[in-house]
Design a protein around this motif. Structure first.
Motif, PDB file in Angstrom:
ATOM      1  N   THR A   1      35.191  52.405  38.232  1.00 30.06           N
ATOM      2  CA  THR A   1      35.985  51.718  39.247  1.00 30.06           C
ATOM      3  C   THR A   1      36.922  52.741  39.875  1.00 30.06           C
ATOM      4  O   THR A   1      36.856  53.934  39.563  1.00 30.06           O
ATOM      5  CB  THR A   1      36.773  50.541  38.613  1.00 30.06           C
TER       6      THR A   1
ATOM      7  N   GLY B   1      33.891  35.502  38.769  1.00 29.05           N
ATOM      8  CA  GLY B   1      34.981  35.851  39.685  1.00 29.05           C
ATOM      9  C   GLY B   1      34.829  35.274  41.078  1.00 29.05           C
ATOM     10  O   GLY B   1      35.776  34.740  41.642  1.00 29.05           O
ATOM     11  N   ARG B   2      33.616  35.361  41.615  1.00 28.03           N
ATOM     12  CA  ARG B   2      33.396  34.866  42.987  1.00 28.03           C
ATOM     13  C   ARG B   2      33.636  33.371  43.084  1.00 28.03           C
ATOM     14  O   ARG B   2      34.207  32.886  44.057  1.00 28.03           O
ATOM     15  CB  ARG B   2      31.974  35.168  43.435  1.00 28.03           C
TER      16      ARG B   2
ATOM     17  N   ASN C   1      47.571  39.863  36.872  1.00 31.77           N
ATOM     18  CA  ASN C   1      47.582  38.412  36.698  1.00 31.77           C
ATOM     19  C   ASN C   1      48.133  38.093  35.306  1.00 31.77           C
ATOM     20  O   ASN C   1      47.507  38.414  34.304  1.00 31.77           O
ATOM     21  CB  ASN C   1      46.148  37.890  36.855  1.00 31.77           C
TER      22      ASN C   1
ATOM     23  N   TRP D   1      39.470  50.675  45.067  1.00 32.62           N
ATOM     24  CA  TRP D   1      38.690  49.431  45.002  1.00 32.62           C
ATOM     25  C   TRP D   1      39.560  48.302  44.450  1.00 32.62           C
ATOM     26  O   TRP D   1      39.590  47.198  45.005  1.00 32.62           O
ATOM     27  CB  TRP D   1      37.455  49.602  44.112  1.00 32.62           C
TER      28      TRP D   1
ATOM     29  N   ARG E   1      34.436  45.366  34.020  1.00 34.01           N
ATOM     30  CA  ARG E   1      34.945  45.574  35.383  1.00 34.01           C
ATOM     31  C   ARG E   1      35.426  44.288  36.042  1.00 34.01           C
ATOM     32  O   ARG E   1      36.315  44.299  36.884  1.00 34.01           O
ATOM     33  CB  ARG E   1      33.837  46.151  36.284  1.00 34.01           C
TER      34      ARG E   1
ATOM     35  N   ARG F   1      40.560  45.023  46.630  1.00 33.24           N
ATOM     36  CA  ARG F   1      39.948  43.733  46.290  1.00 33.24           C
ATOM     37  C   ARG F   1      40.902  42.765  45.599  1.00 33.24           C
ATOM     38  O   ARG F   1      40.619  41.574  45.519  1.00 33.24           O
ATOM     39  CB  ARG F   1      38.746  43.928  45.363  1.00 33.24           C
TER      40      ARG F   1
ATOM     41  N   ASN G   1      45.257  37.204  42.794  1.00 36.20           N
ATOM     42  CA  ASN G   1      44.549  38.151  43.649  1.00 36.20           C
ATOM     43  C   ASN G   1      45.125  37.962  45.050  1.00 36.20           C
ATOM     44  O   ASN G   1      45.140  36.838  45.562  1.00 36.20           O
ATOM     45  CB  ASN G   1      43.041  37.831  43.629  1.00 36.20           C
TER      46      ASN G   1
ATOM     47  N   HIS H   1      50.812  31.443  42.404  1.00 36.71           N
ATOM     48  CA  HIS H   1      50.294  32.134  41.225  1.00 36.71           C
ATOM     49  C   HIS H   1      49.748  33.486  41.680  1.00 36.71           C
ATOM     50  O   HIS H   1      49.056  33.585  42.692  1.00 36.71           O
ATOM     51  CB  HIS H   1      49.208  31.288  40.564  1.00 36.71           C
TER      52      HIS H   1
ATOM     53  N   ARG I   1      44.027  38.608  47.854  1.00 31.42           N
ATOM     54  CA  ARG I   1      43.078  38.095  48.853  1.00 31.42           C
ATOM     55  C   ARG I   1      42.909  36.583  48.745  1.00 31.42           C
ATOM     56  O   ARG I   1      42.627  35.926  49.746  1.00 31.42           O
ATOM     57  CB  ARG I   1      41.717  38.796  48.713  1.00 31.42           C
TER      58      ARG I   1
ATOM     59  N   CYS J   1      46.872  28.971  34.316  1.00 28.14           N
ATOM     60  CA  CYS J   1      47.790  29.605  35.277  1.00 28.14           C
ATOM     61  C   CYS J   1      48.668  28.592  36.007  1.00 28.14           C
ATOM     62  O   CYS J   1      49.636  28.971  36.663  1.00 28.14           O
ATOM     63  CB  CYS J   1      47.000  30.435  36.278  1.00 28.14           C
TER      64      CYS J   1
ATOM     65  N   MET K   1      34.394  35.161  33.034  1.00 25.20           N
ATOM     66  CA  MET K   1      34.740  34.644  34.361  1.00 25.20           C
ATOM     67  C   MET K   1      33.632  34.873  35.371  1.00 25.20           C
ATOM     68  O   MET K   1      33.045  35.953  35.416  1.00 25.20           O
ATOM     69  CB  MET K   1      36.013  35.353  34.839  1.00 25.20           C
TER      70      MET K   1
END
Ligand code: UT7
Length: 324
Positions: free
Chosen positions: A45, A215-216, A280, A49, A163, A53, A253, A250, A255, A125, A213
Motif C-alpha cells: 500500500t 468495504g465497498r 476509525n 493511496w 489491506r 481513499r 472514511n 462518525h 469519502r 460505531c 469487512m
C-alpha cells in the motif's frame, strides 16, 4: 418494519421537562502511533493511496479500553467542574470491551471512584450517539448527571496485514458528562436511531477473531443511512441543513462523509474531522471529534450541533443538540 422508518416517535422540539447540557468533554489517545508509512513496511500500500481513499494519515495503538475510557472520563469530569461522586450513571459505548464478561463500565466506574449504575452499550460505531439518547431518557426520568463514554481498543481486533481493514482502525476514547439543564436552554432537540440486521455480515468479528469487512458494501450502505438518518433527525427538530452550525459525523472514511454531504447539501466547512490523526475509532470517534471542536472553539452557547453515527449491525444514530 420498513427500513426507512425508525421506531422512535418523539416530540420534535423538547423531550420532557428538562433541558440537557453536554457539560464537559474529555479525550484520550494512547501514545503509540502507526503511520501509513509504517504500514508500507509489510503491506502493499502507500501513504498516498490510504490518504486519498480514506483521509487517514495515522492511527493510535495500545492501551486498554477501560484505561482509555477512565482517562477520557477524568478529563470530562474535570471540564464539567463536577465531583466524580455526582455521576449517577456510567454508559460505556464500546465494541472492544476488556472482557467478554463482565462489561467494562463497572471497572471504569471503580477506577473513577464512583459507586453508581454502569453498563456497556454495543451499537458499534453508532454507540456513543445511542448512549446520548439513553442518557437523555434517564435525565428526563429524574437523573442529574450521566457519563457517556465511547472507548475502543480496535488494535486487538484488527489484522494490520490485511489491506482492506488494517489501514482503517485505531484506539481511543472520548467522554462527555451529560447534565440536566434546569434553564432548558440546552436541549436534545431530536434523534433518529435505527438498525438493519440484514447487513450483519458486511462488517463483523467472531469471538477472539479479527474484523471482517466488505468495504465497498459498507461504504455504499453508510452513505445511504447517513443521508436518511440525518434527514429524519433534522425533520423531527423542524430544522433544515442551513440551521446546523456544526456536524460531527462518525470518523470512518472522509469519502463516505463527502458523498453523504453532497447528497444532503452540507459543507465540509461545517464539519469536524479528526480522522486523519486517529483513524476509525468506532464508538470513540464522535466524542473525540467533539472534544476537538470544543478545543478549537467551534461550538458556542446556542449552537445547533448534529451528530451522525453509522456502523456495523448495521446501526445508525443521529442526534440534534442545541448547545447550552
Ligand atoms: O465504521 C465503518 C467502518 N468501515 C468503513 O468505513 C469501510 C468503508 N469502506 C472503505 O473505506 C473502502 O471501501 C476501503 C478504504 C476499505 C477500500 O477502498 P475502495 O475505494 O473501496 O477500494 P476497493 O476495495 O474498491 O479496491 C480498489 C483497488 C483494488 O485494486 P484493483 O482490483 O482495482 O487492482 C484493491 O486491491 O485498490 C486496491 N486496494 C489497495 N491498494 C493499496 C485495496 N486496499 C488497498 C490498500 N492499498 N490498502
Amino acid at each position: 418494519m420498513n427500513e426507512t422508518t425508525a421506531n422512535n416517535e418523539q416530540t420534535p422540539a423538547g423531550v420532557g421537562p428538562w433541558g440537557l447540557k453536554l457539560a464537559g468533554v474529555g479525550a484520550a489517545l494512547p501514545p503509540k502511533v502507526l503511520t501509513n508509512a509504517d504500514l508500507t513496511a509489510w503491506m502493499d500500500t502507500s501513504d498516498e493511496w490510504i490518504r486519498e481513499r480514506t483521509g487517514i494519515g495515522e492511527r493510535r495503538l495500545g492501551g486498554t479500553t477501560s484505561g482509555l475510557a477512565t482517562e477520557a472520563a477524568r478529563a470530562a469530569i474535570e471540564a464539567a467542574n463536577v465531583s466524580p461522586d455526582e455521576i449517577e450513571q456510567v454508559i460505556l459505548a464500546t465494541t472492544s470491551p476488556d472482557y467478554m464478561l463482565p462489561g467494562t463500565a463497572p471497572a471504569v466506574a471503580r477506577e473513577l471512584g464512583i459507586d453508581c449504575g454502569a453498563f456497556d452499550l454495543q451499537a458499534a460505531c453508532s454507540g456513543w450517539v445511542y448512549g446520548l439518547v439513553v442518557a437523555n431518557g434517564l435525565i428526563t426520568q429524574g437523573m442529574n448527571k450521566v457519563l457517556v463514554i465511547g472507548a475502543e481498543t480496535l488494535d486487538r481486533m484488527t489484522d494490520y496485514h490485511d489491506r482492506g481493514t488494517g489501514i482503517l482502525f485505531g484506539n481511543g476514547a472520548g467522554a462527555v458528562v451529560v447534565e440536566r439543564d434546569e434553564t432548558n436552554q440546552g436541549q436534545l432537540l431530536s434523534w433518529d436511531l435505527g438498525s438493519n440486521g440484514q447487513h450483519v455480515h458486511i462488517l463483523y468479528s467472531e469471538h477472539d477473531g479479527k474484523i471482517q469487512m466488505d468495504g465497498r458494501e459498507v461504504f455504499r450502505q453508510a452513505v445511504t443511512v447517513i443521508q436518511r438518518s440525518a434527514t429524519n433527525a433534522l425533520e423531527r427538530a423542524g430544522l433544515t441543513v442551513d440551521d446546523v452550525d456544526l456536524v460531527i459525523p462518525h470518523q470512518a472514511n472522509i469519502r463516505i462523509v463527502e458523498a453523504a454531504w453532497k447528497r444532503l447539501g452540507f459543507s465540509m466547512d461545517k464539519t469536524e474531522m479528526v480522522l486523519e490523526h486517529t483513524g476509525n475509532t468506532s464508538a470513540a470517534s464522535i466524542p473525540l471529534a467533539l472534544d476537538s471542536a470544543l478545543t478549537k472553539g467551534r461550538i458556542d452557547s446556542g449552537s445547533t450541533v448534529l451528530f451522525v453515527g453509522f456502523g456495523a449491525g448495521m446501526t445508525w444514530a443521529s442526534a440534534v443538540v442545541r448547545w447550552a
